[in-house]
Design an enzyme around this catalytic site. Sequence first.
Site, PDB file in Angstrom:
ATOM      1  N   GLY A   1      36.941-102.851  71.234  1.00  0.00           N
ATOM      2  CA  GLY A   1      36.118-102.030  70.331  1.00  0.00           C
ATOM      3  C   GLY A   1      35.386-100.878  70.995  1.00  0.00           C
TER       4      GLY A   1
ATOM      5  CE  LYS B   1      41.110-106.541  70.546  1.00  0.00           C
ATOM      6  NZ  LYS B   1      40.020-107.374  70.030  1.00  0.00           N
TER       7      LYS B   1
HETATM    8  P1  NAP Z   1      39.758-102.478  56.845  1.00  0.00           P
HETATM    9  O1  NAP Z   1      38.290-102.520  56.732  1.00  0.00           O
HETATM   10  O2  NAP Z   1      40.554-103.553  56.194  1.00  0.00           O
HETATM   11  O3  NAP Z   1      40.245-101.059  56.305  1.00  0.00           O
HETATM   12  C1  NAP Z   1      41.591-100.726  56.183  1.00  0.00           C
HETATM   13  C2  NAP Z   1      41.683 -99.447  55.386  1.00  0.00           C
HETATM   14  O4  NAP Z   1      43.028 -99.016  55.387  1.00  0.00           O
HETATM   15  C3  NAP Z   1      41.266 -99.594  53.923  1.00  0.00           C
HETATM   16  O5  NAP Z   1      40.526 -98.476  53.533  1.00  0.00           O
HETATM   17  C4  NAP Z   1      42.591 -99.662  53.170  1.00  0.00           C
HETATM   18  O6  NAP Z   1      42.545 -99.103  51.879  1.00  0.00           O
HETATM   19  C5  NAP Z   1      43.468 -98.810  54.042  1.00  0.00           C
HETATM   20  N1  NAP Z   1      44.868 -99.232  53.993  1.00  0.00           N
HETATM   21  C6  NAP Z   1      45.397-100.394  54.400  1.00  0.00           C
HETATM   22  N2  NAP Z   1      46.722-100.416  54.195  1.00  0.00           N
HETATM   23  C7  NAP Z   1      47.022 -99.239  53.625  1.00  0.00           C
HETATM   24  C8  NAP Z   1      48.227 -98.654  53.138  1.00  0.00           C
HETATM   25  N3  NAP Z   1      49.395 -99.292  53.215  1.00  0.00           N
HETATM   26  N4  NAP Z   1      48.177 -97.401  52.594  1.00  0.00           N
HETATM   27  C9  NAP Z   1      46.995 -96.739  52.521  1.00  0.00           C
HETATM   28  N5  NAP Z   1      45.826 -97.239  52.966  1.00  0.00           N
HETATM   29  C10 NAP Z   1      45.844 -98.471  53.496  1.00  0.00           C
HETATM   30  O7  NAP Z   1      40.229-102.494  58.383  1.00  0.00           O
HETATM   31  P2  NAP Z   1      39.377-102.064  59.653  1.00  0.00           P
HETATM   32  O8  NAP Z   1      38.547-103.222  60.078  1.00  0.00           O
HETATM   33  O9  NAP Z   1      38.741-100.764  59.416  1.00  0.00           O
HETATM   34  O10 NAP Z   1      40.525-101.954  60.758  1.00  0.00           O
HETATM   35  C11 NAP Z   1      41.381-100.860  60.806  1.00  0.00           C
HETATM   36  C12 NAP Z   1      42.157-100.845  62.114  1.00  0.00           C
HETATM   37  O11 NAP Z   1      41.233-100.814  63.217  1.00  0.00           O
HETATM   38  C13 NAP Z   1      43.037-102.069  62.374  1.00  0.00           C
HETATM   39  O12 NAP Z   1      44.181-101.671  63.088  1.00  0.00           O
HETATM   40  C14 NAP Z   1      42.174-102.943  63.270  1.00  0.00           C
HETATM   41  O13 NAP Z   1      42.939-103.811  64.097  1.00  0.00           O
HETATM   42  C15 NAP Z   1      41.493-101.895  64.108  1.00  0.00           C
HETATM   43  N6  NAP Z   1      40.223-102.316  64.702  1.00  0.00           N
HETATM   44  C16 NAP Z   1      39.258-102.844  63.919  1.00  0.00           C
HETATM   45  C17 NAP Z   1      38.067-103.228  64.499  1.00  0.00           C
HETATM   46  C18 NAP Z   1      36.959-103.828  63.695  1.00  0.00           C
HETATM   47  O14 NAP Z   1      35.985-104.282  64.298  1.00  0.00           O
HETATM   48  N7  NAP Z   1      37.045-103.850  62.356  1.00  0.00           N
HETATM   49  C19 NAP Z   1      37.881-103.066  65.871  1.00  0.00           C
HETATM   50  C20 NAP Z   1      38.908-102.502  66.641  1.00  0.00           C
HETATM   51  C21 NAP Z   1      40.067-102.129  66.045  1.00  0.00           C
HETATM   52  P3  NAP Z   1      41.653 -99.756  50.689  1.00  0.00           P
HETATM   53  O15 NAP Z   1      40.242 -99.635  51.154  1.00  0.00           O
HETATM   54  O16 NAP Z   1      41.940 -98.945  49.490  1.00  0.00           O
HETATM   55  O17 NAP Z   1      42.100-101.183  50.590  1.00  0.00           O
HETATM   56  N1  HSE Z   2      39.193-108.365  65.100  1.00  0.00           N
HETATM   57  C1  HSE Z   2      38.970-107.716  66.340  1.00  0.00           C
HETATM   58  C2  HSE Z   2      37.978-108.497  67.139  1.00  0.00           C
HETATM   59  C3  HSE Z   2      38.466-106.332  66.115  1.00  0.00           C
HETATM   60  O1  HSE Z   2      37.264-109.301  66.537  1.00  0.00           O
HETATM   61  O2  HSE Z   2      37.892-108.340  68.356  1.00  0.00           O
HETATM   62  C4  HSE Z   2      38.249-105.571  67.378  1.00  0.00           C
HETATM   63  O3  HSE Z   2      39.430-105.399  68.089  1.00  0.00           O
END
Ligand code: NAP
Ligand code: HSE
Length: 434
Positions: free
Chosen positions: A158, A229
């Site tokens: 992150g 990771k």
């Molecule tokens: P999230 O809250 O579930 O948000 C995903 C977003 O993408 C939503 O706005 C969703 O639209 C949109 N989406 C998903 N599939 C789609 C599609 N097929 N077409 C168009 N839009 C689509 O996910 P997030 O937590 O932000 O995570 C996003 C990415 O960051 C992932 O790869 C995750 O592994 C990475 N990541 C997350 C974190 C964390 O702490 N959350 C940390 C590091 C990395 P709707 O809102 O309309 O459903």
């Molecule tokens: N789901 C992931 C975690 C988000 O909890 O570490 C950050 O990579």
Amino acid sequence: MQKPSFLSMSASESAESTIRVGIFGGGTVGGGIVDILDRKSDYVTALTGKNIEVHKICVRDASKPRDFDLPDHASIVTNFDDILDDPEIDMVVEVMGGTTAAKDVIFSALKNGKDVVTANKALIAQDLTEIESLVGEVNKGLESGDEVEFRYEAAVCGGIPIIRSLQSDFVGDSVSMMSGIINGCTNFMLSAMDRDGKSYDEALAEASALGYAEADPTLDVGGFDARSKLKILMRLGFGVEVSEDEISCRGITELMKVDFDYAKMLGGTIKLLGVAKALDDDSVTAFVSPCYVTNDDSLASVSDATNAIEVKSENLVSSTYIGQGAGRYPTANSCVNDIVALAKGDQTFLPFNPGSQKKMVNNFESVFYLRLKYRDSLGITRQCGEICEKHGVSIHSILQNPVTKNDDSAFVIMTEKVDLKAIKNVVADIEALD
Ligand code: NAP
Ligand code: HSE
């Protein structure tokens, strides 16, 4: 030195000096990026000489209420091509997750000459080599400055800048081990279960509500997110390309309260760790597993969504990176750093030691903890002892269940340092017992 000022630019200068961004994903991370870019816009402009504007945000459901303010010049879209085919968009930020549509988005964006920033570790772990060769192909014959760039700082741990560090701070060094807490969701859950006495389900629900869990939380609790990771870290730290299947992976789904009771009894706690280690000059090993850590180990006090990763290396000896590993702002912060670095024209560093021929060995030595559920009868410990002896596994101690509720009846074998293969044989033989 005179600071570049957007306010003093003429209209044509300002058009050229604007970087238009299209974001795929308006969820936890996407919303954070929009928010930070808005809050910091004057500073970012002063720093880069460019105005960074989010123009389009692609989501699945346009009617869903968003928990961030849409910038004046931005619109919500649902069709990928609205961003990918828009010649005005210079940079694509992929934060929607998944490995299918996200791959199409990243590949099309790069082919269309747009810089890409992503937080998607599942995709990077799967396709980094392919992405890097595409970047090479697209950039063939292009002048420096016209080349496309690809950045993924938020994909590992992150908010911790571990990718950048491995790419740039170890060039004269030799990494021998990378280990630690690399998944925020499960670390949050383990803290909630051990410290606060929460149930597994309560802890997971809280982690999801706080935006720590993946869209499919099996990736977190099954250890697969940590494994992705670790694979990326191994590419950067050791220069090796391993298949994720080769990395031994155990998540936290089978942990029970009794395991925490045993850990307490032994003077420690349980953490989900990712460990990658150079065994010698020719081979490396890696695993993801719940591990017992003693209370005086610094990892024992790394709680909630905090991640901590130690890099052992020849010159620096030991460097530990600690910070928020998941959640909206820590993750969005890493994406914004990538966006700003690209706006400034920074070039991506090559991965450390990319030509390594080291082989992956899916075996390692450790002290192991085996929890055995049993139906009480005579000779259980004798039989287990015999099986251990047969496979050359030396027993350090046998612990009796501190809690004796029906479902939790278990005793524990702590082994001496033995290798994983021997333990797998022991477990198979014990499981075959009546
Ligand atoms: P999230 O809250 O579930 O948000 C995903 C977003 O993408 C939503 O706005 C969703 O639209 C949109 N989406 C998903 N599939 C789609 C599609 N097929 N077409 C168009 N839009 C689509 O996910 P997030 O937590 O932000 O995570 C996003 C990415 O960051 C992932 O790869 C995750 O592994 C990475 N990541 C997350 C974190 C964390 O702490 N959350 C940390 C590091 C990395 P709707 O809102 O309309 O459903
Ligand atoms: N789901 C992931 C975690 C988000 O909890 O570490 C950050 O990579």
